[in-house]
Design a protein around this motif. Structure first.
Motif, mmCIF file in Angstrom:
data_model
loop_
_atom_site.group_PDB
_atom_site.id
_atom_site.type_symbol
_atom_site.label_atom_id
_atom_site.label_comp_id
_atom_site.label_asym_id
_atom_site.label_seq_id
_atom_site.Cartn_x
_atom_site.Cartn_y
_atom_site.Cartn_z
ATOM 1 N N PRO A 1 -28.246 18.079 2.716
ATOM 2 C CA PRO A 1 -28.580 17.407 1.453
ATOM 3 C C PRO A 1 -29.982 17.743 0.971
ATOM 4 O O PRO A 1 -30.954 17.604 1.709
ATOM 5 C CB PRO A 1 -28.447 15.926 1.813
ATOM 6 C CG PRO A 1 -27.450 15.891 2.928
ATOM 7 C CD PRO A 1 -27.710 17.136 3.726
ATOM 8 N N GLY A 2 -30.075 18.235 -0.254
ATOM 9 C CA GLY A 2 -31.365 18.544 -0.843
ATOM 10 C C GLY A 2 -31.995 19.835 -0.370
ATOM 11 O O GLY A 2 -33.128 20.146 -0.750
ATOM 12 N N GLN A 3 -31.286 20.602 0.442
ATOM 13 C CA GLN A 3 -31.865 21.836 0.961
ATOM 14 C C GLN A 3 -31.053 23.044 0.503
ATOM 15 O O GLN A 3 -29.988 22.910 -0.074
ATOM 16 C CB GLN A 3 -31.933 21.782 2.487
ATOM 17 C CG GLN A 3 -32.827 20.670 3.025
ATOM 18 C CD GLN A 3 -33.028 20.775 4.519
ATOM 19 O OE1 GLN A 3 -32.929 21.860 5.105
ATOM 20 N NE2 GLN A 3 -33.327 19.654 5.146
ATOM 21 N N HIS A 4 -31.600 24.225 0.765
ATOM 22 C CA HIS A 4 -30.906 25.429 0.341
ATOM 23 C C HIS A 4 -29.943 25.927 1.418
ATOM 24 O O HIS A 4 -29.954 25.419 2.537
ATOM 25 C CB HIS A 4 -31.926 26.507 -0.027
ATOM 26 C CG HIS A 4 -32.843 26.881 1.090
ATOM 27 N ND1 HIS A 4 -33.985 26.182 1.399
ATOM 28 C CD2 HIS A 4 -32.789 27.893 1.994
ATOM 29 C CE1 HIS A 4 -34.584 26.726 2.422
ATOM 30 N NE2 HIS A 4 -33.879 27.775 2.803
ATOM 31 N N LEU A 5 -29.126 26.873 1.062
ATOM 32 C CA LEU A 5 -28.172 27.466 1.989
ATOM 33 C C LEU A 5 -28.895 28.112 3.162
ATOM 34 O O LEU A 5 -29.838 28.887 2.980
ATOM 35 C CB LEU A 5 -27.346 28.540 1.286
ATOM 36 C CG LEU A 5 -26.159 28.088 0.448
ATOM 37 C CD1 LEU A 5 -25.642 29.246 -0.376
ATOM 38 C CD2 LEU A 5 -25.066 27.513 1.319
ATOM 39 N N GLN A 6 -28.412 27.797 4.363
ATOM 40 C CA GLN A 6 -28.999 28.387 5.566
ATOM 41 C C GLN A 6 -27.884 29.005 6.400
ATOM 42 O O GLN A 6 -26.785 28.464 6.459
ATOM 43 C CB GLN A 6 -29.691 27.310 6.414
ATOM 44 C CG GLN A 6 -30.799 26.559 5.711
ATOM 45 C CD GLN A 6 -31.308 25.413 6.549
ATOM 46 O OE1 GLN A 6 -31.431 25.516 7.772
ATOM 47 N NE2 GLN A 6 -31.607 24.296 5.907
ATOM 48 N N LEU A 7 -28.196 30.095 7.043
ATOM 49 C CA LEU A 7 -27.212 30.751 7.888
ATOM 50 C C LEU A 7 -27.015 29.954 9.172
ATOM 51 O O LEU A 7 -27.973 29.626 9.871
ATOM 52 C CB LEU A 7 -27.670 32.174 8.221
ATOM 53 C CG LEU A 7 -26.699 32.991 9.063
ATOM 54 C CD1 LEU A 7 -25.435 33.285 8.248
ATOM 55 C CD2 LEU A 7 -27.346 34.294 9.504
ATOM 56 N N LEU A 8 -25.754 29.672 9.472
ATOM 57 C CA LEU A 8 -25.398 28.945 10.687
ATOM 58 C C LEU A 8 -25.037 29.930 11.796
ATOM 59 O O LEU A 8 -25.483 29.816 12.936
ATOM 60 C CB LEU A 8 -24.207 28.038 10.378
ATOM 61 C CG LEU A 8 -23.908 26.837 11.246
ATOM 62 C CD1 LEU A 8 -25.122 25.954 11.408
ATOM 63 C CD2 LEU A 8 -22.745 26.042 10.641
#
Lengths: 114, 114
Positions: A40-47
């Protein structure tokens, strides 16, 4: 052209429950596969990502995914979810040749209740 | 910088106005992608740059959309005569390798057209 299908649009789990999010793709050639997470409220990050080799890949925060070529699937798993895993999860496929745009699924919104 | 940055983070435009969205990729990253993410959907590819060359713009929805990366670093996505259907989050991603590979995303610009 590639396409990605994520079967679960919304998932609600209690803490410590196990998670499996489905992802199937359509493409005739060799692909790279990704799971991205958006808190929530953050950008796309690689998992995590799969390029080649061992089809069972491990990512951050205890997540893993298994590439099953015969099923065109790349399902995401976690044995025991935490409240902090509440986020939206996107599966993406990338052709392994030419320039490599990502093709995303529609996402799965996961809510983990404490 | 440490990551991909985008500005502005939020933009409200009246229908018919022109807007310009900026992306600062990670320093040294050769590849730059723009994606559009409509509400409840996954990101969709718009255009791709390798250094200053725009190698693919097949995802741009109309000729009102224009992107440039004149010096191979900062990129601008311009939308002319905005329409309500342009309302979305516009994401920029960069990668080190020519052609793609692992992409790192910025926080996005949320465009609302009234």
């Amino acid at each position: 052209a590639q396409s990605v299908s994520q079967h679960n649009h919304h998932v609600i789990l209690s803490e410590a429950a196990s998670l499996e999010l489905g992802c199937n793709y359509s493409y005739g050639g060799t692909v790279n596969l990704f799971w991205y997470v958006q808190y929530p409220g953050q950008h796309l990050q690689l998992l995590l990502k799969y390029f080649s080799g061992d089809p069972l890949v491990k990512g951050i925060k205890g997540f893993e995914a298994e590439f099953i070529k015969s099923k065109f699937s790349f399902n995401l798993r976690k044995p025991s979810v935490q409240w902090s895993d509440t986020a939206e999860y996107f599966c993406a496929v990338q052709a392994n040749t030419g320039f490599q745009k990502l093709v995303f699924g529609t996402g799965t919104r996961l809510l983990v209740s404490p | 910088g440490a990551g991909v940055s985008q500005s502005p983070r939020y933009k409200v435009a009246k229908r018919g106005q022109d807007v310009a969205l900026r992306c600062d990729p990670i320093s040294g990253h050769v590849s730059l992608f723009w994606y559009q993410q409509a509400l409840g959907q996954g990101p969709e590819f718009l255009t791709y740059f390798q250094n200053e060359a725009q190698l693919d713009k097949s995802g741009l929805p109309s000729d009102r959309f224009f992107a440039e990366r004149p010096e191979g670093s900062v990129s601008t996505l311009k939308i002319q005569r905005t329409q309500q259907e342009d309302s979305a989050v516009y994401l920029c991603a960069s990668s080190l390798a020519p052609g793609g590979g692992e992409q790192f995303f910025g926080p996005g610009t949320r465009l609302t057209v009234l």
